[in-house]
Design an enzyme around this catalytic site. Structure first.
Site, mmCIF file in Angstrom:
data_model
loop_
_atom_site.group_PDB
_atom_site.id
_atom_site.type_symbol
_atom_site.label_atom_id
_atom_site.label_comp_id
_atom_site.label_asym_id
_atom_site.label_seq_id
_atom_site.Cartn_x
_atom_site.Cartn_y
_atom_site.Cartn_z
ATOM 1 N N PRO A 1 0.808 -1.227 0.000
ATOM 2 C CA PRO A 1 0.000 0.000 0.000
ATOM 3 C C PRO A 1 0.837 1.272 0.000
ATOM 4 O O PRO A 1 1.831 1.389 0.716
ATOM 5 C CB PRO A 1 -0.813 -0.121 1.292
ATOM 6 N N CYS A 2 0.378 2.229 -0.820
ATOM 7 C CA CYS A 2 1.134 3.479 -0.979
ATOM 8 C C CYS A 2 0.465 4.659 -0.298
ATOM 9 O O CYS A 2 1.060 5.737 -0.210
ATOM 10 C CB CYS A 2 1.303 3.798 -2.464
ATOM 11 N N GLN A 3 -0.757 4.497 0.185
ATOM 12 C CA GLN A 3 -1.498 5.651 0.693
ATOM 13 C C GLN A 3 -0.777 6.344 1.847
ATOM 14 O O GLN A 3 -0.915 7.553 2.042
ATOM 15 C CB GLN A 3 -2.896 5.217 1.144
ATOM 16 N N PHE B 1 2.233 7.024 2.066
ATOM 17 C CA PHE B 1 3.362 7.825 1.602
ATOM 18 C C PHE B 1 3.001 8.750 0.448
ATOM 19 O O PHE B 1 3.824 9.528 -0.001
ATOM 20 C CB PHE B 1 4.494 6.897 1.142
ATOM 21 N N SER B 2 1.759 8.668 -0.040
ATOM 22 C CA SER B 2 1.362 9.402 -1.233
ATOM 23 C C SER B 2 1.274 10.898 -0.974
ATOM 24 O O SER B 2 0.806 11.344 0.073
ATOM 25 C CB SER B 2 0.009 8.893 -1.736
#
Length: 353
Positions: free
Chosen positions: A75-77, A79-80
């Site tokens: 999951p990237c949320q 660090f987005s």
């Protein structure tokens, strides 16, 4: 035959890319994805003889079959740039999305695959002044891997979308060669929005979901037609940007307004698509000509998914699935480069007499 596992699998964009690259030389032996609707879409496209596992934090690494390649779009949320960027302090439904990479480390420490492929947003490299990324790379190094990373832009590889993503590859043996751009200055021309969606039939105002259920642009509701206004300004703060203007999308748009919508340009790549940016209730990008947001099927094409890819769920759920996916063509180009690097290594160290 290479055996692979697909962690944080989403709807299978990374897998499709690697399947296209390795062809009959790869077999997926394990899949993990906790989103139930994404699972349904995945199952509709991949007829695996095993069930998709759910929450990765509850998976016993010893129960996973042996594998050679780990695919992990964790999951990237957390660090987005478009999110709150909480990193290791992120909390989503009681889970910290910023620390889930540790489960990739845990599983790979047990099975010691040849290659680990991870994908994330480019913001991960600068989160907490680079310390977060240093921790992640160090975790893979501690279990015996050399770690290589590069930010790649999908548009450079034939994807009709400006989408920069961090690619991290960990290997025990090969030195991976990241793919060279195939599109851009002095190369093939970028694949444009026109190339990707111009052949999709038009959708007229007033058509219902039922009337376009079998349409290549199925998934567009009549309410979408009100999301892109026909005049330059309607007095309510929403702007219909010039047709040749392409916007990058953050959660609230570059102007700081929460109701900002812009048309895509026919002769350019699309802006970065995310689940929030083109969702049915919050579509930020308009069709280049029609007064509506782009449809789900059009968005899938801009993510380089084939026209026959099956999506399950509500329009909102499918929008989330497409926006969170890894473009198939980007994954394919990386898979091809990894396969070439591994074949070169094998030839050098284990030549066939």
């Amino acid at each position: 035959m290479y055996r692979s596992i697909d962690l944080f699998a989403g709807i299978g964009g990374i897998r499709m890319g690697f399947d296209n690259a390795f062809k009959e030389e790869i077999q997926t032996v394990f899949v993990s994805e906790w989103d139930k609707m994404a699972q349904k879409t995945y199952k509709a496209n991949y007829k695996d003889p095993f069930e998709i596992a759910g929450d990765i934090t509850e998976i016993d690494e010893k129960e996973i079959p042996e594998f050679d390649i780990c695919l992990a779009g964790f999951p990237c949320q957390a660090f987005s740039m478009a999110g709150k960027r909480m990193g290791f302090d992120d909390d989503y439904k009681g889970k910290c999305r910023g620390t889930l990479f540790q489960d990739v480390v845990r599983i790979c420490e047990e099975h010691k695959p040849k290659v680990i492929f991870c994908e994330n947003v480019k913001g991960l490299t600068v989160h907490d002044k680079g310390r977060t990324f240093k921790v992640i790379k160090g975790a893979f190094e501690q279990i015996g891997y050399k770690v290589f990373d590069k930010v790649l832009n999908s548009k450079d590889f034939g994807v009709p979308q400006n989408r920069r993503r961090l690619i991290l590859i960990a290997s025990r043996t090969i030195i991976p060669v990241f793919p060279e751009a195939t599109h851009g200055d002095g190369l093939l021309p970028f694949v444009t929005v026109r190339d990707a969606i111009h052949a999709f039939p038009a959708i007229e105002a007033g058509q219902t979901n039922e009337e376009v259920a079998n349409h290549r642009a199925a998934g567009l509701s009549a309410t979408n037609l009100r999301r892109i206004i026909a005049t330059p300004h309607d007095g309510g703060g929403r702007v219909d940007w010039p047709a040749n203007l392409v916007l990058d999308c953050h959660a609230n748009g570059h102007t700081g307004h929460t109701d900002v919508y812009g048309r895509m340009a026919w002769n350019n790549v699309s802006p970065t698509l995310t689940s929030k940016c083109f969702s049915i209730s919050n579509g930020r990008f308009g069709h280049p000509e029609q007064n509506r947001a782009i449809s789900l099927r059009e968005a899938a094409a801009l993510q380089s998914f084939p026209d026959d890819y099956v999506f399950e769920g509500s329009m909102q759920e499918i929008g989330k699935q497409i926006g969170n996916a890894v473009p198939v063509l980007l994954a394919q180009r990386i898979g091809e480069s990894l396969l070439a690097a591994h074949n070169e290594y094998q030839q050098a160290h284990h030549p066939i007499d």
